[in-house]
Design a protein around this motif. Structure first.
Motif, mmCIF file in Angstrom:
data_model
loop_
_atom_site.group_PDB
_atom_site.id
_atom_site.type_symbol
_atom_site.label_atom_id
_atom_site.label_comp_id
_atom_site.label_asym_id
_atom_site.label_seq_id
_atom_site.Cartn_x
_atom_site.Cartn_y
_atom_site.Cartn_z
ATOM 1 N N UNK A 1 77.240 58.890 42.482
ATOM 2 C CA UNK A 1 77.113 57.597 42.051
ATOM 3 C C UNK A 1 75.446 57.289 42.445
ATOM 4 N N UNK A 2 74.688 57.824 43.256
ATOM 5 C CA UNK A 2 73.496 57.422 43.267
ATOM 6 C C UNK A 2 72.703 57.971 42.279
ATOM 7 N N UNK A 3 72.965 59.140 41.797
ATOM 8 C CA UNK A 3 72.482 59.899 40.585
ATOM 9 C C UNK A 3 72.499 58.857 39.332
ATOM 10 N N UNK A 4 73.593 58.194 39.060
ATOM 11 C CA UNK A 4 73.844 57.286 37.934
ATOM 12 C C UNK A 4 72.998 56.299 38.228
ATOM 13 N N UNK A 5 72.755 55.674 39.429
ATOM 14 C CA UNK A 5 71.877 54.481 39.865
ATOM 15 C C UNK A 5 70.488 54.898 39.440
ATOM 16 N N UNK A 6 70.053 56.065 39.773
ATOM 17 C CA UNK A 6 68.733 56.546 39.494
ATOM 18 C C UNK A 6 68.350 56.564 38.177
ATOM 19 N N UNK A 7 69.304 56.990 37.406
ATOM 20 C CA UNK A 7 69.228 57.235 35.946
ATOM 21 C C UNK A 7 69.169 55.620 35.261
ATOM 22 N N UNK A 15 73.710 50.966 32.564
ATOM 23 C CA UNK A 15 75.121 50.997 33.265
ATOM 24 C C UNK A 15 75.540 49.812 33.790
ATOM 25 N N UNK A 16 77.043 49.748 33.566
ATOM 26 C CA UNK A 16 77.452 48.521 34.282
ATOM 27 C C UNK A 16 78.291 49.014 35.605
ATOM 28 N N UNK A 17 77.750 48.230 36.666
ATOM 29 C CA UNK A 17 78.325 48.610 38.037
ATOM 30 C C UNK A 17 79.023 47.472 38.490
ATOM 31 N N UNK A 18 80.118 47.786 39.284
ATOM 32 C CA UNK A 18 80.654 46.278 39.944
ATOM 33 C C UNK A 18 80.685 46.803 41.358
ATOM 34 N N UNK A 19 80.321 45.743 42.559
ATOM 35 C CA UNK A 19 79.589 44.626 42.106
ATOM 36 C C UNK A 19 78.143 44.655 41.602
ATOM 37 N N UNK A 20 77.552 45.552 41.605
ATOM 38 C CA UNK A 20 76.259 45.794 41.145
ATOM 39 C C UNK A 20 75.513 47.128 41.665
ATOM 40 N N UNK A 24 70.257 47.136 44.623
ATOM 41 C CA UNK A 24 70.446 45.609 44.755
ATOM 42 C C UNK A 24 70.907 45.377 46.206
ATOM 43 N N UNK A 25 71.359 46.282 47.002
ATOM 44 C CA UNK A 25 71.867 45.960 48.404
ATOM 45 C C UNK A 25 71.115 46.798 49.379
ATOM 46 N N UNK A 26 70.730 46.095 50.550
ATOM 47 C CA UNK A 26 70.294 47.125 51.768
ATOM 48 C C UNK A 26 71.365 47.614 52.373
ATOM 49 N N UNK A 27 72.624 46.965 52.623
ATOM 50 C CA UNK A 27 73.605 47.489 53.181
ATOM 51 C C UNK A 27 74.802 47.264 52.287
ATOM 52 N N UNK A 28 75.712 48.540 51.846
ATOM 53 C CA UNK A 28 76.597 48.124 51.091
ATOM 54 C C UNK A 28 77.705 47.414 51.512
ATOM 55 N N UNK A 29 78.166 46.093 50.961
ATOM 56 C CA UNK A 29 79.198 45.292 51.451
ATOM 57 C C UNK A 29 80.646 45.876 51.050
ATOM 58 N N UNK A 30 80.670 46.632 49.800
ATOM 59 C CA UNK A 30 82.195 47.116 49.492
ATOM 60 C C UNK A 30 81.617 48.346 48.533
ATOM 61 N N UNK A 31 82.827 49.121 48.108
ATOM 62 C CA UNK A 31 82.641 50.074 47.463
ATOM 63 C C UNK A 31 82.159 49.801 45.981
ATOM 64 N N UNK A 32 81.125 50.631 45.395
ATOM 65 C CA UNK A 32 80.689 50.218 43.980
ATOM 66 C C UNK A 32 81.263 51.103 43.069
ATOM 67 N N UNK A 33 81.363 50.511 42.015
ATOM 68 C CA UNK A 33 82.417 51.365 41.028
ATOM 69 C C UNK A 33 81.479 51.493 39.606
#
Length: 60
Positions: A1-7, A15-20, A24-33
């Motif tokens: 997932x980090x690689x997709x965010x990097x790209x 890319x479309x991520x949920x919740x983002x 965008x986050x310092x601490x991940x509040x919930x799983x990102x998809x």
């Protein structure tokens, strides 16, 4: 997932991520998809460069 965010951050994909995206986050509040993505023109050039590098390495 980090690689997709990097790209995504580098502009190689849109890319479309949920919740983002991770950035965008310092601490991940919930799983990102990762919902969906599309390669950009820059991403196509990057991919072609990787493929050419791989072909050169295989010939050596």
């Amino acid at each position: 997932m980090f690689h997709l965010d990097y790209l995504h951050e580098k502009g190689f994909i849109t890319g479309e991520f949920t919740p983002g995206a991770y950035a965008a986050f310092a601490i991940l509040p919930e799983p990102i998809h990762f919902i969906r993505g599309k390669i950009t023109a820059e991403g196509q050039q990057y991919l072609q460069g990787l493929q050419q590098s791989s072909e050169v390495a295989m010939e050596s």
